[in-house]
Motif scaffolding. Sequence first.
Motif, short mmCIF file in Angstrom:
data_model
loop_
_atom_site.label_atom_id
_atom_site.label_comp_id
_atom_site.label_asym_id
_atom_site.label_seq_id
_atom_site.Cartn_x
_atom_site.Cartn_y
_atom_site.Cartn_z
N MET A 1 0.82 -1.21 0.00
CA MET A 1 0.00 0.00 0.00
C MET A 1 0.86 1.25 0.00
O MET A 1 0.60 2.20 -0.75
CB MET A 1 -0.93 -0.01 1.21
N PHE A 2 1.89 1.27 0.85
CA PHE A 2 2.76 2.45 0.92
C PHE A 2 3.51 2.64 -0.40
O PHE A 2 3.58 3.75 -0.93
CB PHE A 2 3.76 2.31 2.07
N VAL A 3 4.07 1.56 -0.92
CA VAL A 3 4.87 1.66 -2.15
C VAL A 3 4.00 2.12 -3.31
O VAL A 3 4.36 3.03 -4.08
CB VAL A 3 5.52 0.30 -2.47
N ILE A 4 2.81 1.51 -3.45
CA ILE A 4 1.94 1.83 -4.59
C ILE A 4 1.41 3.26 -4.48
O ILE A 4 1.43 4.02 -5.46
CB ILE A 4 0.78 0.82 -4.67
N SER A 5 0.92 3.64 -3.29
CA SER A 5 0.37 4.99 -3.13
C SER A 5 1.43 6.06 -3.35
O SER A 5 1.16 7.09 -3.98
CB SER A 5 -0.26 5.15 -1.74
N VAL B 1 2.18 6.23 -7.12
CA VAL B 1 1.09 6.87 -7.87
C VAL B 1 1.15 8.38 -7.71
O VAL B 1 1.02 9.13 -8.70
CB VAL B 1 -0.28 6.33 -7.38
N MET B 2 1.35 8.87 -6.49
CA MET B 2 1.41 10.32 -6.27
C MET B 2 2.63 10.94 -6.95
O MET B 2 2.56 12.04 -7.50
CB MET B 2 1.41 10.63 -4.77
N MET B 3 3.75 10.24 -6.94
CA MET B 3 4.94 10.75 -7.63
C MET B 3 4.70 10.87 -9.12
O MET B 3 5.07 11.88 -9.74
CB MET B 3 6.14 9.83 -7.35
N VAL B 4 4.08 9.85 -9.69
CA VAL B 4 3.79 9.87 -11.13
C VAL B 4 2.80 10.99 -11.47
O VAL B 4 2.95 11.69 -12.48
CB VAL B 4 3.24 8.51 -11.59
N LEU C 1 -2.10 15.01 4.70
CA LEU C 1 -2.53 15.15 6.09
C LEU C 1 -3.71 14.24 6.40
O LEU C 1 -3.78 13.62 7.46
CB LEU C 1 -2.90 16.61 6.38
N GLN C 2 -4.64 14.16 5.48
CA GLN C 2 -5.81 13.31 5.69
C GLN C 2 -5.40 11.84 5.75
O GLN C 2 -5.81 11.11 6.66
CB GLN C 2 -6.81 13.52 4.56
N ALA C 3 -4.59 11.41 4.81
CA ALA C 3 -4.19 9.99 4.77
C ALA C 3 -3.36 9.62 5.99
O ALA C 3 -3.57 8.55 6.59
CB ALA C 3 -3.40 9.73 3.49
N SER C 4 -2.45 10.49 6.40
CA SER C 4 -1.60 10.19 7.55
C SER C 4 -2.42 10.16 8.84
O SER C 4 -2.21 9.28 9.69
CB SER C 4 -0.49 11.25 7.67
N GLY C 5 -3.35 11.10 9.00
CA GLY C 5 -4.18 11.12 10.20
C GLY C 5 -5.05 9.88 10.32
O GLY C 5 -5.16 9.27 11.39
N PHE D 1 6.37 11.78 6.26
CA PHE D 1 7.35 12.77 5.81
C PHE D 1 8.18 12.21 4.65
O PHE D 1 8.49 12.92 3.69
CB PHE D 1 8.26 13.16 6.97
N LEU D 2 8.54 10.93 4.76
CA LEU D 2 9.28 10.30 3.66
C LEU D 2 8.44 10.28 2.40
O LEU D 2 8.93 10.59 1.30
CB LEU D 2 9.65 8.87 4.05
N GLN D 3 7.17 9.94 2.54
CA GLN D 3 6.28 9.92 1.37
C GLN D 3 6.13 11.31 0.77
O GLN D 3 6.21 11.49 -0.45
CB GLN D 3 4.93 9.36 1.78
#
Length: 387
Positions: A22-26, A29-32, A180-184, A225-227
């Motif tokens: 989940m972390f790797v794919i999300s 996707v956001m980077m792309v 912020l929403q996803a992390s919370g 923060f890494l993401q």
Amino acid sequence: MNALTEVRLIAARELSRLRTKMFVISTAVMMVLVAGLLIGIKLLGGSATTVGFVEEGFGGQVTAVASAMKLELETENVPSEEEGERLVREGELDALVLDGPLRMVVKGEPDERLEAALSALAQQSALNGELVKAGVDPAKVNQAVAGAAVEVVSLEGVDELRELRLGLAMGLAVLLFIMLQASGILVAQGVVEEKSSRVVELLLSSVRPWQLMAGKVLGLGLLGFLQMGLVVAAGVGAQIATGALDLPVGDLAGTVVWSLVWFVAGYALYALLYAAAAATVSRQEDIGGVGAPIQVLLMAGYVMCFTLVPNDPDGLLVRILSFVPLFAPLLMPVRAVFGAPVWEQALALGVSLVAVGALVWLAGRIYSNSVLRTGGRISLKEAMRAG
């Protein structure tokens, strides 16, 4: 072990999510998406209109008029009208412009700005012809007309890069809101998962409740923060490669730094709220209910980024709201894109950090008094006075 070591170990446990699909794919996707958006802006935005001319020298007149109307043209000489029409039909030329009489050949709908420029040229040519008939030198008349212009006095100055700044600000608001929403929510799900599976009881046999909460918030914060850093790095890389945003390097660098700083502050605020709220329930299905007020606050700041800030980024209401801790992580970095004073950004950050300190105590108390209690939802009043 001392308290800091225990918090560090719990944070390291949360960082194990780094290897999840989940972390790797999300993240990918956001980077792309961010890099693709900048590349798309470069490919689709600001392209010049390609115009072909048969008559040598005539292209210069058209280019001069188009330049005065802030229309960028790329000119090509074609050997004949027939060849020019073929290039237009095949899409290699946007238009073919012919002189005597002045005509514009296009494949479908004409470019309105090019049509306006050619109309202006035709009107100027007609005026020159009438002046010659009347025995007046067209050059003198044109010189006098060209020198006549309205004097513009701007009280606040003109920001020629406003549209680019607006696009950057809106993109930044979307990114911060999503992160912020996803992390919370991830923090809330982790708290409830441990509580419902009774894992928290085992953990609390070795550490204190506040240490468990702090380690969880810290670990997931480092993950977020890494993401965020990877997504921003993808955007920076795309910007360096394409130069899609024609903004000063200093402005872009400041935006990157402040976006990361405000993500940290915003994450601390909202993660603590989500952790405290999640501790009062025992089922994943109940997270939506306890998290709704927090979501409303986050959404309110997000909406204001699109409604209040673009219209008047330095207005009194916007300035006041950007100092409110729960709104500042979204409003202030967007205002920074429009040139908010550094002292305001620093002051708002200081106020937010003070609020984080207060939330550490409040969330810690609610978490400590609620995380071991199962069954129905615990009210805020009960969570505050229990124990």
